[in-house]
Every structure is written in C-alpha cells, then in structure tokens.
Design a protein around this motif. Structure first.
Motif: not given
Ligand code: 1PR
Length: 594
Positions: A53-78
């Motif tokens: 999570l620290a690495s996602l936040r530090a590189s700006g991915y956390a917000e982009a991820l949240a926006a991606y998921i909210a957009s309705g496009r397919p997400y798969m997490g492992i």
C-alpha cells in the motif's frame, strides 16, 4: 488493452507466463496514467500489505486504482491484489487499504485448528454463488460426501493473513470461501467489475489457468448479465466443517549440478554421494556423476504428472557465486514458462562478489531468482551460519534456544531476514541437512544437544541406539555444533516460512522417511515442514503423513508435505501412484486432470 500492475515485490513472472500461454497479450503499467487507457487490469502480488500500500500511494497509484475500479472496467486482484481492496490489515496497523470491500484482513490464528502459519498449499475454493462459474470455478453444490471430494477444485494458497468470512458484512462480495484449520475465510470476492482471489491462479495448475482464462475472456461481463443465485446458505457456509480442505503436498526435487562433461544435469545421491559406485582405475577411483535427465524436461514431466511443487537445488553452489551461475537462472526461467505450480530454487542464495569485485547481497541474488520465475528461495549453509550468529548475539551457550532470542539479537542483515522482509516469510525456505551422531546411553542426560536426542523404535534396525542430529553445511561436508531443533527454531525466529527437512542418513536409501527426525522438527516449529529423503515406495508417503500425537495432549498431526527425488527420477513410482494411494487411504490430495 490488458495491463498488469507490478508494484515491485514478488514474482509476477509466472502470471505473465500464464497470460501468454493462454494466448493473450498485455502491457505493464508504468505510470498511473496508463490506467486511463486500460480496458482490463490485473493486480497480482505476494508480499506484505504495508509495503504494497505504501508503494501504491507513494507512486500515485492508489487514486488511479480507485478511479479505475469506479469506472466499471474489469479488475482482477490476486493475493495482495485482493487484500488491498479491504479497509485495513492487521499486518500493517494504521495503513489504510483501498476500502472497496468492507472489513479488515487479519492473521490466521495458529491455535485454531492446530495449524502451521503461513497456510501453504492446495486448498478447496467452495463456490457460494452461481456467478463463480463465470470465473472458471466450477460449482459442486449438488454433490455430497465422497462425490463432492471428487468435484472439488484445488487452488494454491500461500499467505499468513486472510479476511475471515462474515456473511452479513460480505453479503455482496463473497464468491468462494475456504477453510484452513477452524477458520473460514474469503478465498475470492466479486461484485460488478471487481474480481479477486486470495489464491494464486497462476500457480494452480490447469484449474488456475481456467480461472485466468475465464476472466480474460470476459467473465465479469458475462456474470453481469445474470442474476446471482446463492448455492448454499451463507450462514451455514460461515461455520467450519469437521476438517479443512488443505491437501497433503507431494513435491518433486531435482538436485542439479554440472557433470564431468560440463553439462547441467539432474543427479541423485545416496547419502549425498552423487557419483557412481563403479569407479575404475582409469577414473582415478572416482565414478561419474549420476545423470538422471535434464532439469527443465524433468520438471515439465512432474508438472504433467501432478506434482504439487517442484524444487531445484543447485547442489554445488558453494563452489561458485550464484549470480554468475547463469545456467540455474536459465533453468528456472525456462521451467517457469511451462510449469504452473510453485517453483523453489536453492543453492548459493547468499552474499557473493562478482569477479570484478562488485558485491551482491543474498537478497540481490534472491531477486534474480524471483525475477527468473522462482516463487520461493531455499537457503542451506547460510542458515546454519545465521543461527550460530544469532545464538552468539543472544549470549546463549551452545545449549541455548535461538527462538527465545530478543529482537536486539537480530541483526537484520542475514539473507533470511532481508529476503523475508522484502518478499514475505512464505518466500523463504530453509533447507536443513541433518546427520545422525550416535551417543552412549551414559552421555544422554548431560548432553548439550539432549533436546534432539532420539531413540530407535522397538523392532527397527536402530533399536537400542540413541543419537542426536547435527547441523551440516556445504552439502553435508562439514558439521557444526548446532542441533536440528536449534536450527529449525532459529530460522523460524529469523523469518523463514518453511523448512525443507532432508536427512543425510536416509537420502537415496529408499527405506522410508526418518519419522523420528521429522516429528522432532515438526513439534519444534510452527511453520510448515516438508519431509524429505528416503522415499522408496508409495507407502512411505502414507507413513510420513500418518497423524500421530507428537506431544502430550496435542491433536495428532504430521508434516504438510513430502518430497522425493530418486524414486520419481527412476520412474519406480509415479506421482500419480502416490496420490492415488494417499487418496485411497483417506488423505486429502489434489489430482491434476490429464
Ligand atoms: O548450502 O544454500 O548452497 O544449498 C545447497 C543445497 O543443496 C541444500 O539444499 C542441500 O540440501 C543441497 N545439497 C547439497 N549437496 C547435496 C548432495 O546431494 N550432494 N542435495 C545436496 C540435497 C537432498 C534432497 C534430496 C532428498 C530426496 N539433496 O534434495 O532430493 O534427499 O532424495 P530421495 O528421495 O532420493 O531420497 P546452500
């Protein structure tokens, strides 16, 4: 375009290999803006919640991820890609998750159901809802009893933390549950465009490839067209059954080295002597290195036959620097492209110096193997050195228990600690090469290694004899004043996630596993133990897995996995035969569909 998010920890190579094998193309996410263009996103990951999570936040991915998921496009997490969706994790108190799925992730409770932590191995994912079928997870709802066993699908899990299943909280999300010990947890979740698995489809043989295929081929869109039906009563699904679904693992091991012609071969010793006995005068009294085949081809055969894991050990690594040992890296790389079960690589995972004087830490050596496609690294000789240092730093005598060492005694600089911190304990195996040292009855009481002294069972070839197990290094060439219990407890203290327990005395003898040694180590640690050395027939696997009361008052138990080499290489017993015999005897096993 499918994008893969690699936040820099763990082995993502096998996932990339699986996707290619399924005929799909992808691009790596290189910046948060890539997520704007993605039409599908896969977030794999092993490792720890906090750094992820620290690495996602530090590189700006956390917000982009949240926006991606909210957009309705397919997400798969492992794995971590699933855990990151929750609100928080006890693994990193104070670090917020993405908050997409309600609830928090917590550590398995080792006391519940007397289990080892991490959970490492193949377990059943039980579909709760009809939409599981759109994600390649077949429902076995109609089947009962032994029939159900046959229809169950096993997937590979490796984790210490999980989201416990709470029907009211997870009503909209719970797709499958899995039971480990007495704990029922979410093994996959799905809602709208979000699908995530705690297990590793990329390491779960053909069953796992089916899950990936289903998602890649539009599983989420298909599921969205259908009304979800519950297959089981959610409340009922939350209560644990009498037994969990974790199978006994059957592991194939390939000891690899160069033969006298310089070819890299799979060899096999007897008590670690890998040269032919028939040594003529022309060979100077030294027989040739036994050649039992080519490493990659053999690993492919074992994958096809249903091996639950494959281990490669570079047995002469103490002679050379691992980073220069390109052939082993190439072996792992080539095996990982076609073998979709976990791969462990050992031998030479230690600090080394290049010929030009460039130093490499043990972690850098491990990095290279993880990048090549290994899921775990195995450390042998260096583990012995590390535990001796730990005892010394703790000011303990030779009889001391390294497991009791205070934090201040931990240097943080050993390979075990550094690799475990970066990749998680589950990625660090310690391979132990113990050797028997016989003692007189008169020496036993005051013996400094009394904790590891055992006595030959009545009626056995060792009846009336007593011995302790000494630690060795460099493939058994040298012994150290450390016993196997100290070594096992010490490496657990340092952060190892699994023990591969060999026996120099039993290696290649085909007389069965050393159950006295195995029980001794099993009851000394709380991490999974893989029994190794001595398998000669299928019955030996039944013997080693037979649950016995290992200490007074404890529930009967045994090891999680058993490994063999020679008997599989020489095709005296096939993995399939071992699995069939285990199943017949009532042990849970995974059978690979052919
Ligand atoms: O010390 O970190 O460089 O690691 C070296 C690794 O190589 C260690 O894991 C050590 O166990 C292994 N190793 C070193 N020398 C030998 C040898 O055989 N001369 N092999 C060796 C260990 C034991 C098992 C074997 C089982 C099952 N081999 O891997 O596969 O005993 O055999 P069986 O079923 O035929 O009885 P480092």
């Amino acid at each position: 375009m499918l994008y893969l998010l690699d936040y820099g920890a763990g082995n993502v190579r096998s996932l990339a290999n699986s996707i290619r094998k399924l005929g799909h193309d992808f691009a790596w996410v290189t910046s948060p803006s890539d997520l704007d263009q993605a039409t599908a996103l896969l977030f794999p990951g092993v490792g720890a919640f906090g750094p992820a999570l620290a690495s996602l936040r530090a590189s700006g991915y956390a917000e982009a991820l949240a926006a991606y998921i909210a957009s309705g496009r397919p997400y798969m997490g492992i794995c971590i890609g699933m855990q990151a969706l929750f609100e928080a994790s006890d693994e990193a108190p104070g670090v917020a998750g993405l908050g997409v799925v309600p609830g928090r992730v917590a550590r398995f409770d080792a006391a519940k159901g007397a289990k080892s932590v991490p959970q490492m191995g193949w377990n059943v994912a039980r579909p709760l809802r009809s939409d599981a079928a759109h994600f390649g997870i077949p429902a076995a709802a109609a089947a009962t009893g032994s029939q159900q066993q046959q229809q169950e699908t096993h997937f590979y899990f490796v984790h210490s933390y999980r989201a416990a299943y709470e029907p009211a909280l997870h009503h909209e999300w719970a797709l499958t549950t899995t039971q480990y010990g007495d704990e029922v947890f979410l093994s996959s979740v799905r809602r709208h465009n979000v699908f995530a698995t705690q297990f590793h489809p990329e390491k779960s043989g053909r069953a796992g490839l089916e899950v990936l295929r289903a998602w890649l081929e539009g599983g989420a869109a298909a599921a969205a067209q259908e009304e979800v039906r519950w297959l089981v009563d959610p409340q009922h699904a939350a209560s644990p059954a009498a037994a969990d679904g974790l199978t006994k693992r059957v592991v194939a091991c390939l000891d690899v080295r160069s033969n006298d012609e310089g070819d890299l071969v799979v060899t096999k010793g007897e008590s670690y002597d890998v040269r032919e006995k028939a040594a003529g005068a022309s060979s100077g009294g030294v027989g040739a290195v036994r050649n039992l085949g080519k490493p990659v081809a053999l690993s492919q055969r074992y994958y096809a036959e249903g091996a639950d894991e494959v281990v490669f050990l570079n047995i002469t690594s103490f002679r050379s620097a691992a980073l220069r040992d390109q052939p082993m890296l190439a072996v792992v790389e080539n095996a990982a492209a076609t073998v979709f079960v976990p791969l462990t690589v050992g031998g030479g995972i230690k600090a080394s110096v290049d010929p030009d004087g460039t130093p490499h830490s043990a972690k850098e050596v491990a990095d290279a193997y993880f990048r090549a496609g290994a899921d775990k690294v195995s450390i042998g000789s260096e583990a012995v050195v590390a535990v001796l240092e730990l005892l010394e730093a703790a000011g303990a005598s030779v009889a001391g228990d390294p497991a009791l060492a205070k934090d201040s005694a931990l240097s943080g600089s050993t390979g075990i600690e550094q690799i475990s911190k970066a990749y998680g304990a589950q990625a660090v195996v310690v391979s132990i090469d113990p050797k028997r040292v016989y003692v007189d009855a008169s020496e036993v009481a005051a013996h400094p290694h009394a904790r590891s002294i055992v006595e030959g069972a009545k009626g056995s070839r060792d009846e009336g004899r007593q011995w302790w197990y000494t630690a060795t290094i460099s493939g058994g060439r040298e012994t150290r004043d450390l016993d196997v219990v100290q070594l096992a407890r010490g490496v657990q203290r340092l952060g190892a996630g699994e023990i591969l327990l060999n026996s120099i005395d039993q290696d290649g003898q085909g007389r069965g596993f050393d159950r006295l040694l195995i029980d001794l180590v099993r009851r000394s640690v709380g991490i999974p133990v893989v029994a190794s050395s001595g398998a000669g027939k299928a019955q030996h696997f039944l013997d080693v897995f037979e649950p016995l009361p290992l200490r007074e008052g404890a529930a009967p138990s045994s090891v999680e996995a058993a490994l063999a080499a020679g008997v599989f290489h020489r095709e005296e017993v096939r993995i399939e035969d071992v699995k069939a015999a285990l199943k017949q005897a009532g042990f849970p096993v995974r059978r690979e569909e052919v």
